[in-house]
Design a protein around this motif. Structure first.
Motif, PDB file in Angstrom:
ATOM      1  N   ASP A  67     -22.072 -29.313  27.394  1.00  0.00           N
ATOM      2  CA  ASP A  67     -22.617 -30.071  28.857  1.00  0.00           C
ATOM      3  C   ASP A  67     -21.288 -30.600  28.825  1.00  0.00           C
ATOM      4  O   ASP A  67     -21.534 -30.382  30.253  1.00  0.00           O
ATOM      5  N   CYS A 122     -15.619 -33.793  25.847  1.00  0.00           N
ATOM      6  CA  CYS A 122     -17.226 -34.428  25.289  1.00  0.00           C
ATOM      7  C   CYS A 122     -16.260 -33.668  23.828  1.00  0.00           C
ATOM      8  O   CYS A 122     -15.130 -32.557  24.071  1.00  0.00           O
ATOM      9  N   GLU A 126     -16.727 -33.113  19.189  1.00  0.00           N
ATOM     10  CA  GLU A 126     -17.659 -33.605  18.078  1.00  0.00           C
ATOM     11  C   GLU A 126     -16.661 -34.266  17.172  1.00  0.00           C
ATOM     12  O   GLU A 126     -15.723 -33.672  16.693  1.00  0.00           O
ATOM     13  N   THR A 164     -21.487 -37.402  18.456  1.00  0.00           N
ATOM     14  CA  THR A 164     -20.392 -37.128  19.908  1.00  0.00           C
ATOM     15  C   THR A 164     -20.659 -38.146  20.646  1.00  0.00           C
ATOM     16  O   THR A 164     -20.953 -38.994  20.775  1.00  0.00           O
ATOM     17  N   LYS A 173     -26.640 -34.872  18.807  1.00  0.00           N
ATOM     18  CA  LYS A 173     -26.057 -33.417  20.594  1.00  0.00           C
ATOM     19  C   LYS A 173     -24.917 -33.267  20.335  1.00  0.00           C
ATOM     20  O   LYS A 173     -24.097 -33.766  19.307  1.00  0.00           O
ATOM     21  N   THR A 174     -24.579 -31.515  20.252  1.00  0.00           N
ATOM     22  CA  THR A 174     -23.227 -30.841  20.581  1.00  0.00           C
ATOM     23  C   THR A 174     -23.185 -31.183  21.961  1.00  0.00           C
ATOM     24  O   THR A 174     -23.461 -30.966  22.920  1.00  0.00           O
ATOM     25  N   CYS A 175     -21.632 -30.884  21.910  1.00  0.00           N
ATOM     26  CA  CYS A 175     -20.503 -30.278  22.735  1.00  0.00           C
ATOM     27  C   CYS A 175     -21.139 -29.054  24.098  1.00  0.00           C
ATOM     28  O   CYS A 175     -20.625 -28.677  24.926  1.00  0.00           O
TER      29      CYS A 175
END
Length: 186
Positions: free
Chosen positions: A185, A62, A64, A45, A180-182
């Motif tokens: 965010d 962001c 991925e 990420t 983590k993922t977006c």
């Protein structure tokens, strides 16, 4: 009001200084050289900003990424989430050559991207077809990645048109588990 007087010598010196940039040979080989085949294998990420020519942040995003390799052939799927709600995709097809040079193609890349690494640095150069406000521009991308540690990479990209810098991108990649993922965010 202050007035500036520019002489031909002053203009020439400014052009010479502004055309200087880092060279990949500035980075010495080390025990664990940064190699994108190893780093971009599996989920990663990243968080970043786009700055205009005056360095004003115009967008945040962001992304991925998911990399999969079969020998020296890889696919790096990218999904971008922008702060204005836009979602976009790019799929890189990458090939690591025997000499360690990478070649890449993607849907919005004109021709072939060329990447080289040395020490903790990786440089990727390519022409990107970039849509902006209903118009499409072909811009040169000078993409520099610097590995901080096994989990984190910093990225700085200069975007230019006709040899003039028009924008910059700054990114921070992280692949530390759990990745983590977006979704929450931006």
């Amino acid at each position: 009001m202050i007035k500036y007087k520019y002489t031909p010598l002053t203009v020439a010196a400014c052009l010479l200084i502004s055309s200087c940039s880092a060279n990949l040979t500035d980075y010495q080989p080390q025990a664990n050289n940064f190699d994108i085949k190893e780093y971009f294998n599996g989920p990663v990420t990243a968080w970043g900003t786009i700055q205009d020519g005056s360095n004003k942040v115009t967008r945040r995003f962001c992304v991925e990424l998911d990399g999969k390799w079969d020998g020296n052939n890889g696919v790096l799927a990218e999904k971008f989430y922008f702060n204005d709600g836009e979602i976009s995709y790019r799929n890189w097809n990458l090939v690591k050559q025997e000499d360690g040079i990478y070649q890449g193609n993607a849907e919005d890349v004109i021709g072939t991207a060329i990447g080289k690494h040395q020490g903790f640095a990786f440089q990727f150069n390519y022409t990107l077809r970039l849509p902006v406000d209903g118009t499409t521009y072909d811009v040169s991308m000078d993409d520099w990645m610097y590995q901080i540690d096994q989990y984190r990479v910093m990225n700085k990209t200069a975007i230019s048109k006709f040899g003039f810098n028009v924008a910059n991108v700054t990114l921070f990649f992280d692949k530390e588990s759990p990745v983590k993922t977006c979704a929450s965010d931006i």
